[in-house]
Design a protein around this motif. Sequence first.
Motif, short mmCIF file in Angstrom:
data_model
loop_
_atom_site.label_atom_id
_atom_site.label_comp_id
_atom_site.label_asym_id
_atom_site.label_seq_id
_atom_site.Cartn_x
_atom_site.Cartn_y
_atom_site.Cartn_z
N UNK A 23 -5.55 0.50 -2.74
CA UNK A 23 -5.67 -0.30 -2.08
C UNK A 23 -6.27 -1.97 -2.85
N UNK A 57 0.51 -0.93 -0.03
CA UNK A 57 0.04 0.06 0.30
C UNK A 57 0.82 1.22 0.14
N UNK A 97 -11.42 2.45 4.96
CA UNK A 97 -9.33 2.94 4.70
C UNK A 97 -9.92 4.13 4.18
N UNK A 102 -3.63 -5.38 -3.13
CA UNK A 102 -4.13 -6.49 -2.64
C UNK A 102 -4.03 -7.85 -3.86
#
Lengths: 162, 157
Positions: free
Chosen positions: A26, A20, A99, A30
Motif C-alpha cells: 500500500x 497496489x 486495508x 501511494x
Amino acid sequence: MESYRELMIKYKDYAMAVALNVLTNYEDAQDVCQEAFFKAFQNLAQFDLQKNFKNWFYALLFHKCLDHLRKQKRFAGMLGKFRKETSIENSLQPENEAFSHSTELQLLNRLNPKERISLYLWSQEGYSGPEIASVLGCSSKTAHVYLYKARTKLKALLREKK
Amino acid sequence: MGKCQRIKSLFKLIPFKSIQYSLIQTHLLKCDACLKDLADIDEAQTITVPKSRLEDVKDLWPQFLKDLEQQRWRKKVILRPVWRWALGSAAALVLTLSLIFVLTRSAEKRYLDDSAVKLTIDNINLYEEPAQAIIFQTQDASKTFVWVEKLSKGDMP
C-alpha cells in the motif's frame, strides 16, 4: 492547474488500484502514484489528445512501478539475502489497517508484474488484449501471452490454495 | 475464442442495446468458451484488488504542489542556462588551475632532484689534522660550497 487537480481526483483511485496490484504494498503504491501524477503533469505536452488519457497514464504508472521494483530489488540485493527475505515478508503485511487484502496480495505476488497488471486490467477493468498491450507497451500478441500465463498460474495457485 | 470475438463484433453492429444484450445472453448460454472466460474473470477478481475496495485513498494534491514548488526552485536556480554556464566555467577553471599547480610543482621538484649535487664527505684533513666540513647549497641548487674548518677543542672528528 485546477483542471489537473480534477483529473487527479478522478483517477487517483484507479491509479492506486493499479499500483497496489502491481506492487502489492500500500505505502509503495501511494508513493509511486504520487510520482506518476507528477511525471504525467511534466509530460502533458507529449500526450496525444486523440488517445485515451487513462491508458496513457496507466502506461506511465506501470513504468514507474517497474522502476520502483527494480530499485527495491537492487536495494534488497545490497542488504543481503536475510534482509531481502524480511523485506519481502514485510511488504506482504498491509501497513494500512483499513486495508486488509493480504491474502489476495500474497497470491498476486507470485505472478510477475506484467502478469499482475494484465490480470488486473482484464478482470477488473474489462481491458482487451490490444488495450493491455497499449499499457504494457508491447504487441497485442505479447499481451495475450502475459494474460494467458497469468490465468494459468492463477488456476494453479488457487488449486494449490485449496 | 476467435469465433466468439467475431460474433461479439457483429453484435455491436446492431443499433439497439436491448437486442444486443439479449443476443449476447443467448450466445453465452450456448458457448462453453465464453462461459469459461467468465468463470476465469470471476476467479481473477478474487485475487486482484478492485478500486471499490480501497478506502479513503490519500489526497495526493498537497504533496503534488510541494513537488512542483521544489521542481520550480531547482529549475530557477540550477537549471537556468546562465547559472549552468557559470557553474561549469567555475568548475573548469578550478580544475585547470589545480592541474597547472600540481604539474609545475612536480616539474620543479623533478628539476631540483635531478640538478642537486650528490656530495658526501666522509673524512677531511686540514694541515694534516682532522677537520670538519659543512656543505652549503644555494636555493636554486646551481652552486655548492664546502666550508672546512679546524676542529676546536672538545669537538669530535
